[in-house]
Write a protein that holds these residues in place. Structure first.
Motif, PDB file in Angstrom:
ATOM      1  N   ARG A  74     -26.946 -13.064 -17.793  1.00 11.49           N
ATOM      2  CA  ARG A  74     -27.181 -11.689 -17.170  1.00 11.49           C
ATOM      3  C   ARG A  74     -28.604 -11.266 -17.478  1.00 11.49           C
ATOM      4  O   ARG A  74     -29.059 -10.610 -16.825  1.00 11.49           O
ATOM      5  CB  ARG A  74     -25.947 -10.993 -17.605  1.00 11.49           C
ATOM      6  CG  ARG A  74     -26.058  -9.523 -17.010  1.00 11.49           C
ATOM      7  CD  ARG A  74     -24.934  -8.623 -17.436  1.00 11.49           C
ATOM      8  NE  ARG A  74     -24.838  -8.421 -18.815  1.00 11.49           N
ATOM      9  CZ  ARG A  74     -24.087  -8.863 -19.716  1.00 11.49           C
ATOM     10  NH1 ARG A  74     -22.935  -9.684 -19.150  1.00 11.49           N
ATOM     11  NH2 ARG A  74     -23.783  -8.747 -20.961  1.00 11.49           N
ATOM     12  N   ALA A  75     -28.967 -11.295 -18.677  1.00  7.52           N
ATOM     13  CA  ALA A  75     -30.244 -10.549 -19.259  1.00  7.52           C
ATOM     14  C   ALA A  75     -31.312 -11.580 -18.523  1.00  7.52           C
ATOM     15  O   ALA A  75     -32.194 -10.859 -17.912  1.00  7.52           O
ATOM     16  CB  ALA A  75     -30.434 -11.008 -20.772  1.00  7.52           C
ATOM     17  N   GLY A 126     -32.065 -18.048 -19.034  1.00 12.17           N
ATOM     18  CA  GLY A 126     -31.179 -17.471 -20.006  1.00 12.17           C
ATOM     19  C   GLY A 126     -31.264 -18.600 -21.079  1.00 12.17           C
ATOM     20  O   GLY A 126     -31.200 -18.242 -22.263  1.00 12.17           O
ATOM     21  N   ALA A 127     -31.355 -19.841 -20.904  1.00 15.57           N
ATOM     22  CA  ALA A 127     -31.458 -20.790 -22.271  1.00 15.57           C
ATOM     23  C   ALA A 127     -32.863 -20.647 -22.855  1.00 15.57           C
ATOM     24  O   ALA A 127     -32.853 -20.564 -24.113  1.00 15.57           O
ATOM     25  CB  ALA A 127     -31.541 -22.356 -21.389  1.00 15.57           C
ATOM     26  N   TYR A 128     -33.848 -20.301 -22.331  1.00 12.36           N
ATOM     27  CA  TYR A 128     -35.057 -19.998 -22.953  1.00 12.36           C
ATOM     28  C   TYR A 128     -35.216 -18.681 -23.674  1.00 12.36           C
ATOM     29  O   TYR A 128     -35.513 -18.546 -24.825  1.00 12.36           O
ATOM     30  CB  TYR A 128     -36.325 -19.859 -22.055  1.00 12.36           C
ATOM     31  CG  TYR A 128     -36.776 -21.533 -21.932  1.00 12.36           C
ATOM     32  CD1 TYR A 128     -37.498 -21.967 -23.132  1.00 12.36           C
ATOM     33  CD2 TYR A 128     -36.878 -22.041 -20.647  1.00 12.36           C
ATOM     34  CE1 TYR A 128     -37.997 -23.071 -22.950  1.00 12.36           C
ATOM     35  CE2 TYR A 128     -37.311 -23.387 -20.519  1.00 12.36           C
ATOM     36  CZ  TYR A 128     -37.858 -24.090 -21.719  1.00 12.36           C
ATOM     37  OH  TYR A 128     -38.335 -25.161 -21.573  1.00 12.36           O
ATOM     38  N   TYR A 156     -18.975 -15.486 -24.313  1.00 18.08           N
ATOM     39  CA  TYR A 156     -19.750 -14.606 -24.523  1.00 18.08           C
ATOM     40  C   TYR A 156     -21.327 -14.584 -24.357  1.00 18.08           C
ATOM     41  O   TYR A 156     -22.018 -13.901 -23.615  1.00 18.08           O
ATOM     42  CB  TYR A 156     -19.235 -13.561 -25.707  1.00 18.08           C
ATOM     43  CG  TYR A 156     -20.113 -12.503 -26.092  1.00 18.08           C
ATOM     44  CD1 TYR A 156     -19.808 -11.291 -25.748  1.00 18.08           C
ATOM     45  CD2 TYR A 156     -21.330 -12.739 -26.993  1.00 18.08           C
ATOM     46  CE1 TYR A 156     -20.748 -10.164 -26.038  1.00 18.08           C
ATOM     47  CE2 TYR A 156     -21.997 -11.566 -27.402  1.00 18.08           C
ATOM     48  CZ  TYR A 156     -21.670 -10.519 -26.877  1.00 18.08           C
ATOM     49  OH  TYR A 156     -22.347  -9.214 -27.440  1.00 18.08           O
ATOM     50  N   VAL A 157     -21.849 -15.612 -25.048  1.00 18.09           N
ATOM     51  CA  VAL A 157     -23.352 -15.695 -25.173  1.00 18.09           C
ATOM     52  C   VAL A 157     -23.590 -16.024 -23.892  1.00 18.09           C
ATOM     53  O   VAL A 157     -24.860 -15.491 -23.457  1.00 18.09           O
ATOM     54  CB  VAL A 157     -23.507 -16.625 -26.396  1.00 18.09           C
ATOM     55  CG1 VAL A 157     -25.021 -17.085 -26.318  1.00 18.09           C
ATOM     56  CG2 VAL A 157     -23.260 -15.876 -27.653  1.00 18.09           C
ATOM     57  N   GLN A 158     -22.917 -17.208 -23.240  1.00 14.04           N
ATOM     58  CA  GLN A 158     -23.437 -17.777 -21.768  1.00 14.04           C
ATOM     59  C   GLN A 158     -23.764 -16.574 -20.988  1.00 14.04           C
ATOM     60  O   GLN A 158     -24.722 -16.413 -20.346  1.00 14.04           O
ATOM     61  CB  GLN A 158     -22.618 -18.740 -21.524  1.00 14.04           C
ATOM     62  CG  GLN A 158     -22.694 -19.099 -20.065  1.00 14.04           C
ATOM     63  CD  GLN A 158     -21.654 -18.762 -18.991  1.00 14.04           C
ATOM     64  OE1 GLN A 158     -20.861 -18.661 -19.182  1.00 14.04           O
ATOM     65  NE2 GLN A 158     -22.583 -18.018 -17.891  1.00 14.04           N
ATOM     66  N   ARG A 159     -22.479 -15.547 -21.027  1.00 18.26           N
ATOM     67  CA  ARG A 159     -22.583 -14.554 -19.850  1.00 18.26           C
ATOM     68  C   ARG A 159     -23.741 -13.569 -20.120  1.00 18.26           C
ATOM     69  O   ARG A 159     -24.473 -13.169 -19.155  1.00 18.26           O
ATOM     70  CB  ARG A 159     -21.235 -14.004 -19.711  1.00 18.26           C
ATOM     71  CG  ARG A 159     -20.244 -14.779 -19.091  1.00 18.26           C
ATOM     72  CD  ARG A 159     -18.863 -14.148 -18.871  1.00 18.26           C
ATOM     73  NE  ARG A 159     -18.477 -13.998 -20.400  1.00 18.26           N
ATOM     74  CZ  ARG A 159     -18.271 -12.643 -21.119  1.00 18.26           C
ATOM     75  NH1 ARG A 159     -18.842 -11.847 -20.662  1.00 18.26           N
ATOM     76  NH2 ARG A 159     -17.563 -12.875 -22.167  1.00 18.26           N
TER      77      ARG A 159
END
Length: 460
Positions: free
Chosen positions: A427-428, A267-269, A420-423
């Motif tokens: 998830r993606a 998710g971070a990348y 919002y962005v973290q989730r």
């Protein structure tokens, strides 16, 4: 090298290059300049981090990020930590002898690798004095952006401090060194500040720097929640720079998301990839990266280098959508222009105008608890992932943001928006299942799936 150690004799080095001119030249050559937010208290570790940044497979500039004690002027705490051999969360430039910092930079900083100091202080007098002693000619911040989010220093005091420091810093030019200042105004509070206000404060702080003698500036914008809204914001920022700045030596720096970061490596990348595409698509010249460790701890040198090289690969290979048109009268441009004009109308002295603007509510940061912030403006993330005004307080946006936009923001809704962005990106990443191999570990997906508000793009 420990404080007090005598550095080896070395030849005098060439004067530092103009940081802004360097970045702009690399951009004209087709490179996106990438930069870490790296700082270590041990001089040997700091030097190793700079050397690794310089050697990375990317167009890079170096960073000395200062520690929290130095930021707030608690120098006795710095000295106690150094005597005890304790690690700080950054480089204590004020407490080290200039010869120590000189040795950290020796043979690393040159015309191909400039270095910037990052600090976060509303009371930066000692920091700027240390920069001048070591001829470090690039730093960042601002009277608003390094005051309201970080403490309770009165805004008018921060403005006075920054007037004095900016004018002193500008005197580096008398030593044959061009000083460079980067606004932090495009990163206010990290998240949930509507893009038009980020753009406006970034422009106002750049105008403040120029009014007090700086000729080389960069303007920040932090990635927010919706890729197209971000592109529109950077286009507005670039247009306002072209219209208002009294210097041509300026560039835009994009920050990877400054709010609650994904907890998964993938998710971070994915989020860093999207920040890189924003920089490329918007014609921005520089990118401040974040790493896989952001949600957990201070990143290692290796994690910083991995992020730099990942961003560089994305910048080299991602298809560009073409720079967003700067002549378009977008909603973000119209709001940002109204905010800038509303502040500049208050006083020809921009620092005084900023103080008056916050006193009157003509600038008002959502959810900022500083005593000099009105606290009447509110924002929310809509169903498409865009940041919207929930309430504008006394901001000069009449006719631009209709009454129909006003809505109640509950505590539960605010907490949901903050994550919002973290989730979304975690998830993606979990849904992607096809991670590609990077630096010995499967840490990033091969395909960028449909993300909130963005397009689905296949990476090769």
């Amino acid at each position: 090298m420990r404080p007090g150690a005598r550095p080896p004799r070395r030849r005098a080095e060439a004067r530092p290059v103009d940081f802004g001119a360097f970045v702009r030249a690399r951009s004209r050559a087709g490179d996106l300049v990438v930069q870490p937010r790296m700082g270590f208290s041990d001089p040997a570790t700091m030097r190793a981090g700079l050397a690794a940044t310089r050697a990375a497979d990317a167009a890079t500039v170096g960073t000395l990020t200062l520690d929290s004690y130095t930021r707030v002027g608690e120098l006795d705490s710095v000295d106690a930590a150094l005597r005890a051999g304790a690690d700080l969360n950054g480089y204590p430039i004020v407490s080290y002898d200039p010869a120590v910092t000189g040795q950290v930079l020796a043979g690393i900083r040159d015309e191909t690798f400039p270095v910037q100091v990052r600090h976060g202080s509303a009371v930066p007098g000692d920091i700027f004095a240390a920069l001048r002693r070591t001829l470090i000619n690039a730093t960042e911040g601002g009277p608003v952006s390094y005051c309201l989010p970080y403490g309770r220093t009165p805004l008018d005091e921060s403005v006075r401090n920054w007037v004095r420091c900016t004018e002193d810093f500008a005197q580096l030019r008398e030593s044959g060194v061009e000083p460079h200042l980067e606004t932090f105004g495009g990163c206010m509070l990290g998240q949930l500040c509507p893009p038009s206000q980020l753009v406006a404060i970034s422009v106002l702080e750049a105008l403040f720097f120029c009014q007090h003698g700086i000729r080389s500036v960069s303007l920040s914008y932090a990635q927010q929640t919706h890729p197209e809204q971000d592109r529109e914001a950077v286009a507005a920022l670039r247009r306002l720079c072209a219209e208002l700045l009294p210097t041509s030596n300026w560039h835009v720096v994009i920050y990877a998301y400054m709010g609650v970061y994904p907890t998964t490596d993938d998710g971070a990348y994915l989020l860093l990839d999207q920040a890189t595409r924003l920089a490329v698509d918007s014609g921005s010249e520089r990118l401040i990266v974040k790493t896989v460790a952001e949600s957990r701890r201070i990143p290692t040198v290796a994690e910083n280098i991995a992020a730099l090289e990942s961003a560089a690969r994305t910048a080299r290979t991602a298809p560009t959508g073409g720079q967003a048109p700067t002549e378009a009268d977008s909603q973000t441009y119209a709001e940002a222009r109204a905010l800038v004009e509303g502040v500049l109308a208050l006083s020809p002295d921009i620092g005084h105008a900023l103080t008056l603007a916050f006193r009157q509510g003509a600038l008002d940061i959502p959810y900022c608890l500083h005593p000099d912030n009105h606290g009447r403006a509110r924002s929310y993330i809509d169903g498409d992932g865009r940041l919207r005004w929930a309430g504008t307080g006394r901001l000069p946006l009449a006719g631009l943001v209709g009454r129909g936009r006003a809505r109640e923001v509950t505590s539960a809704g605010l907490i949901t928006d903050l994550s919002y962005v973290q989730r979304a990106f975690d998830r993606a990443a979990m849904e992607s299942g096809d991670a590609r191999h990077r630096d010995g570990a499967d840490i990033a997906p091969a395909g960028l799936r449909s993300l909130p508000g963005g397009e689905s793009r296949k990476r090769f």
